[in-house]
Motif scaffolding. Structure first.
Motif, PDB file in Angstrom:
ATOM      1  N   GLU A   8       0.835  -1.202   0.000  1.00  0.00           N
ATOM      2  CA  GLU A   8       0.000   0.000   0.000  1.00  0.00           C
ATOM      3  C   GLU A   8       0.866   1.247   0.000  1.00  0.00           C
ATOM      4  OE1 GLU A   8      -4.078  -1.846   1.898  1.00  0.00           O
ATOM      5  OE2 GLU A   8      -2.707  -0.800   3.258  1.00  0.00           O
ATOM      6  N   GLN A   9       1.949   1.241   0.739  1.00  0.00           N
ATOM      7  CA  GLN A   9       2.849   2.397   0.750  1.00  0.00           C
ATOM      8  C   GLN A   9       3.484   2.614  -0.626  1.00  0.00           C
ATOM      9  OE1 GLN A   9       5.523   2.581   4.100  1.00  0.00           O
ATOM     10  NE2 GLN A   9       6.843   4.059   3.086  1.00  0.00           N
ATOM     11  N   GLY A  11       2.013   2.143  -3.415  1.00  0.00           N
ATOM     12  CA  GLY A  11       0.988   2.538  -4.376  1.00  0.00           C
ATOM     13  C   GLY A  11       0.165   1.389  -4.920  1.00  0.00           C
ATOM     14  N   ARG A  50      -5.935  -3.502  -5.512  1.00  0.00           N
ATOM     15  CA  ARG A  50      -4.846  -3.526  -6.489  1.00  0.00           C
ATOM     16  C   ARG A  50      -3.831  -4.628  -6.208  1.00  0.00           C
ATOM     17  NH1 ARG A  50      -1.686   1.166  -7.715  1.00  0.00           N
ATOM     18  NH2 ARG A  50      -1.362   0.020  -9.615  1.00  0.00           N
ATOM     19  N   CYS A 165      10.974  -3.564  -4.247  1.00  0.00           N
ATOM     20  CA  CYS A 165      10.891  -2.405  -5.145  1.00  0.00           C
ATOM     21  C   CYS A 165      11.510  -2.703  -6.504  1.00  0.00           C
ATOM     22  CB  CYS A 165      11.546  -1.192  -4.502  1.00  0.00           C
ATOM     23  SG  CYS A 165      10.626  -0.581  -3.067  1.00  0.00           S
ATOM     24  N   VAL A 170       9.547   0.052  -8.800  1.00  0.00           N
ATOM     25  CA  VAL A 170       9.155   1.309  -8.155  1.00  0.00           C
ATOM     26  C   VAL A 170      10.328   1.797  -7.302  1.00  0.00           C
ATOM     27  CG1 VAL A 170       6.674   0.795  -8.128  1.00  0.00           C
ATOM     28  CG2 VAL A 170       8.099   0.107  -6.183  1.00  0.00           C
TER      29      VAL A 170
END
Length: 195
Positions: A8-9, A11, A50, A165, A170
């Motif tokens: 969630e952090q 996105g 998501r 990541c 990301v």
């Protein structure tokens, strides 16, 4: 929960988790239908989400991997003993004690569905350490064998942001990786851990 918070952090939220099944009134009907073997519209099950972590979604990873062919699979693993030490005092203990707990009717109904379906299908005996660890290892093996390597990250939360990541393409946040206390958080949903 740490992985949910991390996704969630980054996105990829909201992230579906057992908490959503307990708190989102639309969710229990989907999982009752899935448990009954009815046809599933996976897009409807995960509408508004998501990402997905934890049970019950983790119990249907093969179906959802097919239903969402472009989705990446982040498979969290930890050492067997660490997994058992957490599982035995949260999920396993809950299912062993739930029949004697004073649960709100909708929560009791959700867990009756889950107990008769994914818990039974996943573990021959969820209270037996050796049996539960064997099921855990078997699931980890199947994930590694069946998920195409380009879609799979075998992730250890202890490794933090970097591998996650990189896999999700990301940027790495400037904040610490989320950490949660699964035992305390788990039992807080049910008014505290029974003795």
């Amino acid at each position: 929960m740490s992985t949910k918070l991390a996704l969630e952090q980054l996105g990829f939220g909201p992230c579906h988790h057992m908490v959503e099944v307990m708190e989102n009134p639309a969710q229990p009907a989907h999982w009752k239908a899935i448990a009954a073997g009815e046809p599933v519209d996976w897009t409807a099950v995960f509408e508004g989400y998501r990402a997905q972590v934890d049970w019950p979604g983790a119990a249907v990873w093969q179906q959802t991997m097919t239903a969402f062919p472009d989705a990446k699979v982040v498979h969290t693993e930890r050492p067997d003993e660490d997994w058992w030490n957490s599982f035995s005092v949260t999920i396993s203990k809950f299912f062993a004690r739930a029949p004697d707990m004073d649960l709100p009717p909708h929560i009791a109904d959700i867990f009756a569905t889950m107990s008769g379906w994914f818990l039974k299908d996943t573990f021959a005996d969820h209270t037996d350490r050796a049996c539960a660890i064997a099921a855990y290892r078997d699931n980890n093996r199947r994930v590694r064998e069946l998920v195409p390597p380009d879609r799979l990250l075998v992730f250890r939360v202890a490794d933090g942001w970097e591998p996650l990541c990189r896999f999700l393409d990301v940027p790495v946040p400037d904040t610490p990786f989320p950490r949660s206390n699964p035992r305390d958080e788990f039992w807080a949903h049910f008014g505290g851990e029974p003795g």
